[in-house]
Design a protein around this motif. Sequence first.
Motif, short mmCIF file in Angstrom:
data_model
loop_
_atom_site.label_atom_id
_atom_site.label_comp_id
_atom_site.label_asym_id
_atom_site.label_seq_id
_atom_site.Cartn_x
_atom_site.Cartn_y
_atom_site.Cartn_z
N GLU A 24 4.55 -9.73 10.23
CA GLU A 24 2.99 -9.84 9.51
C GLU A 24 3.20 -9.16 8.13
N LEU A 25 2.58 -9.93 7.05
CA LEU A 25 2.28 -9.71 5.77
C LEU A 25 1.84 -8.24 5.68
N LEU A 26 2.47 -7.40 4.56
CA LEU A 26 1.75 -5.98 4.14
C LEU A 26 1.44 -6.37 2.73
N ALA A 27 0.41 -7.10 2.55
CA ALA A 27 -0.03 -7.57 1.26
C ALA A 27 -0.74 -6.20 0.48
N GLU A 28 -0.42 -5.85 -0.56
CA GLU A 28 -0.94 -4.52 -1.28
C GLU A 28 -2.28 -4.62 -1.25
N VAL A 29 -3.14 -5.68 -1.80
CA VAL A 29 -4.25 -5.83 -1.81
C VAL A 29 -5.27 -5.47 -0.76
N GLU A 30 -4.91 -6.28 0.41
CA GLU A 30 -5.62 -6.06 1.60
C GLU A 30 -5.47 -4.94 2.25
N GLN A 31 -3.98 -4.29 2.16
CA GLN A 31 -3.72 -3.19 2.70
C GLN A 31 -4.66 -2.01 1.98
N SER A 32 -4.59 -1.88 0.62
CA SER A 32 -5.44 -1.09 -0.11
C SER A 32 -6.83 -0.82 0.30
N ALA A 33 -7.54 -2.17 0.51
CA ALA A 33 -8.83 -2.30 0.89
C ALA A 33 -9.01 -1.92 2.36
N ARG A 34 -8.13 -2.26 3.14
CA ARG A 34 -8.38 -1.57 4.65
C ARG A 34 -7.97 -0.04 4.75
N LEU A 35 -7.21 0.48 3.97
CA LEU A 35 -7.15 2.06 4.11
C LEU A 35 -7.92 2.82 3.18
N GLY A 36 -8.44 2.08 2.49
CA GLY A 36 -9.44 2.72 1.10
C GLY A 36 -8.75 3.55 0.31
N VAL A 37 -7.71 3.12 -0.20
CA VAL A 37 -6.69 3.79 -1.19
C VAL A 37 -6.54 2.65 -2.32
N SER A 38 -6.20 3.02 -3.41
CA SER A 38 -5.61 2.26 -4.56
C SER A 38 -4.39 1.50 -4.12
N ARG A 39 -3.83 0.41 -5.02
CA ARG A 39 -2.83 -0.19 -4.50
C ARG A 39 -1.50 0.63 -5.01
N THR A 40 -1.46 1.53 -6.03
CA THR A 40 -0.30 2.26 -6.00
C THR A 40 0.05 3.20 -5.05
N PRO A 41 -0.81 4.00 -4.32
CA PRO A 41 -0.16 4.64 -2.86
C PRO A 41 0.26 3.60 -1.96
N VAL A 42 -0.44 2.50 -1.70
CA VAL A 42 0.09 1.64 -0.94
C VAL A 42 1.51 1.12 -1.31
N ARG A 43 1.73 0.92 -2.72
CA ARG A 43 3.01 0.23 -2.93
C ARG A 43 4.16 1.41 -2.70
N GLU A 44 3.74 2.70 -2.94
CA GLU A 44 4.54 3.83 -2.73
C GLU A 44 5.00 3.92 -1.09
N ALA A 45 3.95 3.78 -0.50
CA ALA A 45 3.91 3.61 1.15
C ALA A 45 4.85 2.75 1.72
N LEU A 46 4.90 1.41 1.14
CA LEU A 46 5.60 0.47 1.46
C LEU A 46 6.73 0.35 1.18
N SER A 47 7.35 1.13 -0.03
CA SER A 47 8.63 1.39 -0.19
C SER A 47 9.36 2.58 0.79
N ARG A 48 8.76 3.41 1.27
CA ARG A 48 9.12 4.35 2.16
C ARG A 48 9.41 3.67 3.49
N LEU A 49 8.51 2.76 3.89
CA LEU A 49 8.54 1.91 5.31
C LEU A 49 9.89 0.95 5.09
N VAL A 50 10.10 0.43 3.81
CA VAL A 50 11.13 -0.41 3.71
C VAL A 50 12.36 0.21 3.88
N ALA A 51 12.49 1.69 3.30
CA ALA A 51 13.60 2.36 3.24
C ALA A 51 13.94 2.77 4.77
#
Length: 226
Positions: A24-51
Amino acid sequence: MRASDRAYSLLRSDIVEWRLAPGELLAEVEQSARLGVSRTPVREALSRLVAEGLATPHSGRGVVVSAISLDAVTDLFDVRLPLECAAVRLAARRGDHAVFAALADEFAASGRLIEGDGGGQDAYYGLVARLDRAVDEAALNPYLLQAQKPIRTHLARVRRLARDNPRRLLASAREHEQIALALSAGHADLAEASMRVHLHNSLQHLLSPPTGDHDTSPNHREEHHG
């Protein structure tokens, strides 16, 4: 809690619990809207999940939830086996026998959870998690615990594949009961042998071709220890 930590925690939980499926695609725009945070925190979270290996970059698509292949499951159990065996041996020598005796009693009665309705399987997995914690606390080895953390993260995803197979979960409950009984007796050799049997059976279940109405193989879900 920082926004990036919150986003990471929520996304990690959704992946482990299969609310976000492999591929499943984890698109920054969709996930930031779903989680109620800006795209920068989502981008940081995705980097941790990739690691952590829970997500993976996908050319032209950004980041997707990582798949669980048969090879990955086998590799996971190759590493898991010596760690779990070391942990139960230490727990048998150092642990509170009464704690494990009480857990053995709960596993002996856990069939009603597995076969019941209304979140019974969630309660059963909670019981398994309590046994894991009791072993960790009894082993008293921070290096072993640290080594197990990433293994258990991925194991939590794999475990969910056994949800559709009550027969395997009932067998797993009996195996966990034997592990807890060995720990309650302070018998390190028997605890290790019981753990080896459980891990062998769990791996064989995951690698075996599906039977019956429910396909629980890793390949079926594109890409549960039961």
